[in-house]
Design an enzyme around this catalytic site. Sequence first.
Site, PDB file in Angstrom:
ATOM      1  N   ARG A  29     -12.260  -7.776  -8.250  1.00 18.82           N
ATOM      2  CA  ARG A  29     -11.377  -8.379  -7.237  1.00 18.82           C
ATOM      3  C   ARG A  29     -10.527  -9.493  -7.838  1.00 18.82           C
ATOM      4  O   ARG A  29      -9.362  -9.665  -7.472  1.00 18.82           O
ATOM      5  CB  ARG A  29     -12.189  -8.838  -6.034  1.00 18.82           C
ATOM      6  CG  ARG A  29     -12.761  -7.626  -5.279  1.00 18.82           C
ATOM      7  CD  ARG A  29     -13.548  -7.996  -4.045  1.00 18.82           C
ATOM      8  NE  ARG A  29     -12.711  -8.460  -2.955  1.00 18.82           N
ATOM      9  CZ  ARG A  29     -12.021  -7.654  -2.139  1.00 18.82           C
ATOM     10  NH1 ARG A  29     -12.046  -6.361  -2.304  1.00 18.82           N
ATOM     11  NH2 ARG A  29     -11.301  -8.162  -1.157  1.00 18.82           N
ATOM     12  N   PHE A  45      -2.210  -0.791  10.891  1.00 18.01           N
ATOM     13  CA  PHE A  45      -1.649  -0.248   9.653  1.00 18.01           C
ATOM     14  C   PHE A  45      -2.340   1.039   9.191  1.00 18.01           C
ATOM     15  O   PHE A  45      -1.996   1.589   8.142  1.00 18.01           O
ATOM     16  CB  PHE A  45      -1.694  -1.295   8.533  1.00 18.01           C
ATOM     17  CG  PHE A  45      -3.068  -1.852   8.232  1.00 18.01           C
ATOM     18  CD1 PHE A  45      -3.958  -1.158   7.419  1.00 18.01           C
ATOM     19  CD2 PHE A  45      -3.470  -3.080   8.753  1.00 18.01           C
ATOM     20  CE1 PHE A  45      -5.216  -1.667   7.132  1.00 18.01           C
ATOM     21  CE2 PHE A  45      -4.739  -3.601   8.471  1.00 18.01           C
ATOM     22  CZ  PHE A  45      -5.606  -2.882   7.658  1.00 18.01           C
ATOM     23  N   LYS A  53      -3.932   3.524  -7.078  1.00 23.41           N
ATOM     24  CA  LYS A  53      -3.253   4.149  -5.940  1.00 23.41           C
ATOM     25  C   LYS A  53      -1.996   4.912  -6.382  1.00 23.41           C
ATOM     26  O   LYS A  53      -1.526   4.757  -7.517  1.00 23.41           O
ATOM     27  CB  LYS A  53      -2.907   3.063  -4.913  1.00 23.41           C
ATOM     28  CG  LYS A  53      -4.146   2.387  -4.302  1.00 23.41           C
ATOM     29  CD  LYS A  53      -3.752   1.494  -3.125  1.00 23.41           C
ATOM     30  CE  LYS A  53      -4.966   0.829  -2.510  1.00 23.41           C
ATOM     31  NZ  LYS A  53      -4.603   0.083  -1.266  1.00 23.41           N
ATOM     32  N   TYR A  84     -11.293   5.164   4.640  1.00 19.20           N
ATOM     33  CA  TYR A  84     -10.844   3.932   5.298  1.00 19.20           C
ATOM     34  C   TYR A  84     -11.296   3.861   6.760  1.00 19.20           C
ATOM     35  O   TYR A  84     -10.668   3.172   7.567  1.00 19.20           O
ATOM     36  CB  TYR A  84      -9.324   3.835   5.216  1.00 19.20           C
ATOM     37  CG  TYR A  84      -8.819   3.396   3.855  1.00 19.20           C
ATOM     38  CD1 TYR A  84      -9.168   2.160   3.321  1.00 19.20           C
ATOM     39  CD2 TYR A  84      -7.964   4.206   3.108  1.00 19.20           C
ATOM     40  CE1 TYR A  84      -8.693   1.743   2.087  1.00 19.20           C
ATOM     41  CE2 TYR A  84      -7.482   3.798   1.864  1.00 19.20           C
ATOM     42  CZ  TYR A  84      -7.854   2.565   1.365  1.00 19.20           C
ATOM     43  OH  TYR A  84      -7.380   2.144   0.148  1.00 19.20           O
ATOM     44  N   ASN A  87      -0.021  -1.255  -3.083  1.00 14.92           N
ATOM     45  CA  ASN A  87      -0.553  -2.435  -3.784  1.00 14.92           C
ATOM     46  C   ASN A  87      -1.409  -2.067  -5.000  1.00 14.92           C
ATOM     47  O   ASN A  87      -2.301  -2.815  -5.389  1.00 14.92           O
ATOM     48  CB  ASN A  87      -1.271  -3.377  -2.810  1.00 14.92           C
ATOM     49  CG  ASN A  87      -2.562  -2.802  -2.240  1.00 14.92           C
ATOM     50  OD1 ASN A  87      -2.826  -1.617  -2.375  1.00 14.92           O
ATOM     51  ND2 ASN A  87      -3.360  -3.639  -1.614  1.00 14.92           N
ATOM     52  N   ARG A 102      -2.162  -6.726  -9.133  1.00 14.50           N
ATOM     53  CA  ARG A 102      -1.222  -6.563  -8.012  1.00 14.50           C
ATOM     54  C   ARG A 102       0.052  -7.369  -8.243  1.00 14.50           C
ATOM     55  O   ARG A 102       1.150  -6.918  -7.888  1.00 14.50           O
ATOM     56  CB  ARG A 102      -1.899  -6.919  -6.698  1.00 14.50           C
ATOM     57  CG  ARG A 102      -2.838  -5.774  -6.245  1.00 14.50           C
ATOM     58  CD  ARG A 102      -3.722  -6.210  -5.136  1.00 14.50           C
ATOM     59  NE  ARG A 102      -4.469  -5.117  -4.516  1.00 14.50           N
ATOM     60  CZ  ARG A 102      -5.606  -5.287  -3.875  1.00 14.50           C
ATOM     61  NH1 ARG A 102      -6.136  -6.506  -3.764  1.00 14.50           N
ATOM     62  NH2 ARG A 102      -6.233  -4.266  -3.330  1.00 14.50           N
ATOM     63  N   HIS A 123      -7.302  -0.378  -5.288  1.00 12.81           N
ATOM     64  CA  HIS A 123      -8.335  -0.735  -4.307  1.00 12.81           C
ATOM     65  C   HIS A 123      -9.598  -1.087  -5.077  1.00 12.81           C
ATOM     66  O   HIS A 123      -9.879  -0.487  -6.114  1.00 12.81           O
ATOM     67  CB  HIS A 123      -8.645   0.448  -3.384  1.00 12.81           C
ATOM     68  CG  HIS A 123      -9.905   0.249  -2.588  1.00 12.81           C
ATOM     69  ND1 HIS A 123      -9.920  -0.476  -1.413  1.00 12.81           N
ATOM     70  CD2 HIS A 123     -11.185   0.620  -2.837  1.00 12.81           C
ATOM     71  CE1 HIS A 123     -11.183  -0.520  -0.977  1.00 12.81           C
ATOM     72  NE2 HIS A 123     -11.963   0.136  -1.824  1.00 12.81           N
ATOM     73  N   THR A 180      -4.695  -8.937  -1.724  1.00 17.63           N
ATOM     74  CA  THR A 180      -4.262  -7.649  -1.147  1.00 17.63           C
ATOM     75  C   THR A 180      -2.745  -7.570  -1.023  1.00 17.63           C
ATOM     76  O   THR A 180      -2.146  -6.546  -1.328  1.00 17.63           O
ATOM     77  CB  THR A 180      -4.889  -7.477   0.257  1.00 17.63           C
ATOM     78  OG1 THR A 180      -6.303  -7.621   0.134  1.00 17.63           O
ATOM     79  CG2 THR A 180      -4.572  -6.125   0.842  1.00 17.63           C
ATOM     80  N   GLU A 202     -18.805   3.605  -1.076  1.00 15.21           N
ATOM     81  CA  GLU A 202     -17.563   4.148  -1.650  1.00 15.21           C
ATOM     82  C   GLU A 202     -17.851   4.991  -2.900  1.00 15.21           C
ATOM     83  O   GLU A 202     -17.194   6.015  -3.124  1.00 15.21           O
ATOM     84  CB  GLU A 202     -16.600   3.002  -1.969  1.00 15.21           C
ATOM     85  CG  GLU A 202     -16.077   2.329  -0.706  1.00 15.21           C
ATOM     86  CD  GLU A 202     -15.187   1.139  -0.962  1.00 15.21           C
ATOM     87  OE1 GLU A 202     -14.752   0.493   0.009  1.00 15.21           O
ATOM     88  OE2 GLU A 202     -14.906   0.838  -2.147  1.00 15.21           O
TER      89      GLU A 202
HETATM   90  P1  CMP Z   1      -7.296  -1.720   0.248  1.00 12.91           P
HETATM   91  O1  CMP Z   1      -8.084  -2.649  -0.599  1.00 12.91           O
HETATM   92  O2  CMP Z   1      -7.119  -0.349  -0.267  1.00 12.91           O
HETATM   93  O3  CMP Z   1      -7.962  -1.657   1.701  1.00 12.91           O
HETATM   94  C1  CMP Z   1      -7.219  -1.391   2.864  1.00 12.91           C
HETATM   95  C2  CMP Z   1      -5.748  -1.351   2.600  1.00 12.91           C
HETATM   96  O4  CMP Z   1      -4.922  -1.445   3.747  1.00 12.91           O
HETATM   97  C3  CMP Z   1      -5.344  -2.529   1.747  1.00 12.91           C
HETATM   98  O5  CMP Z   1      -5.831  -2.354   0.440  1.00 12.91           O
HETATM   99  C4  CMP Z   1      -3.819  -2.494   1.910  1.00 12.91           C
HETATM  100  O6  CMP Z   1      -3.194  -1.651   0.958  1.00 12.91           O
HETATM  101  C5  CMP Z   1      -3.636  -1.866   3.300  1.00 12.91           C
HETATM  102  N1  CMP Z   1      -3.061  -2.785   4.276  1.00 12.91           N
HETATM  103  C6  CMP Z   1      -1.895  -2.628   4.903  1.00 12.91           C
HETATM  104  N2  CMP Z   1      -1.663  -3.633   5.750  1.00 12.91           N
HETATM  105  C7  CMP Z   1      -2.724  -4.472   5.674  1.00 12.91           C
HETATM  106  C8  CMP Z   1      -3.081  -5.707   6.309  1.00 12.91           C
HETATM  107  N3  CMP Z   1      -2.277  -6.286   7.210  1.00 12.91           N
HETATM  108  N4  CMP Z   1      -4.248  -6.282   5.955  1.00 12.91           N
HETATM  109  C9  CMP Z   1      -5.083  -5.698   5.056  1.00 12.91           C
HETATM  110  N5  CMP Z   1      -4.787  -4.525   4.437  1.00 12.91           N
HETATM  111  C10 CMP Z   1      -3.618  -3.920   4.731  1.00 12.91           C
END
Ligand code: CMP
Length: 141
Positions: A86, A58, A10, A50, A113, A103, A116, A92, A127
């Site tokens: 993962r 969010f 990211k 997304y 973060n 992370r 992804h 996350t 994806e």
């Molecule tokens: P990612 O794996 O890219 O998928 C969705 C993204 O939303 C996640 O990583 C986070 O960076 C972002 N995000 C922000 N707030 C939240 C939340 N409350 N729960 C899950 N993902 C979140």
Amino acid sequence: AQQRTLSIIKPDAVGKNAIGDIIARFEKAGLAVVACKMLHLSQEKAEGFYAEHRERPFFNDLVGFMTSGPVVVQVLEGDNAIAKNRDLMGATDPKKAEAGTIRADFASSIDANAVHGSDSPESAEREIDYFFAADEICPRG
Ligand code: CMP
């Protein structure tokens, strides 16, 4: 079993010059990069990626962050690649990520973060197709 997963480095991690450190973790864990490109996502491309989060509170912040700078999108291939990636990423929310995960070491917030990774075989397939044409993927072996 051999699997493929989509990984995105990211904008926060690209901005920290951590592309190589992060890819080294994948390679050291036995995942091979079989496709890779750098791009700056448009709002439309990020929103489509997304789409499943469109109704989440969010969503706008997420899309704003993901379009704030370039990303590196890769296809990783290897044994149990989806779960392995993962595990390497950690939770996350970096505050909950185990020590030694990507992370924990590179992320600063739940939006910024660092990475992804696809969460299931179905999302990996969607994806990967979202970013790569078949002839942009170079299988190993
Ligand atoms: P990612 O794996 O890219 O998928 C969705 C993204 O939303 C996640 O990583 C986070 O960076 C972002 N995000 C922000 N707030 C939240 C939340 N409350 N729960 C899950 N993902 C979140």
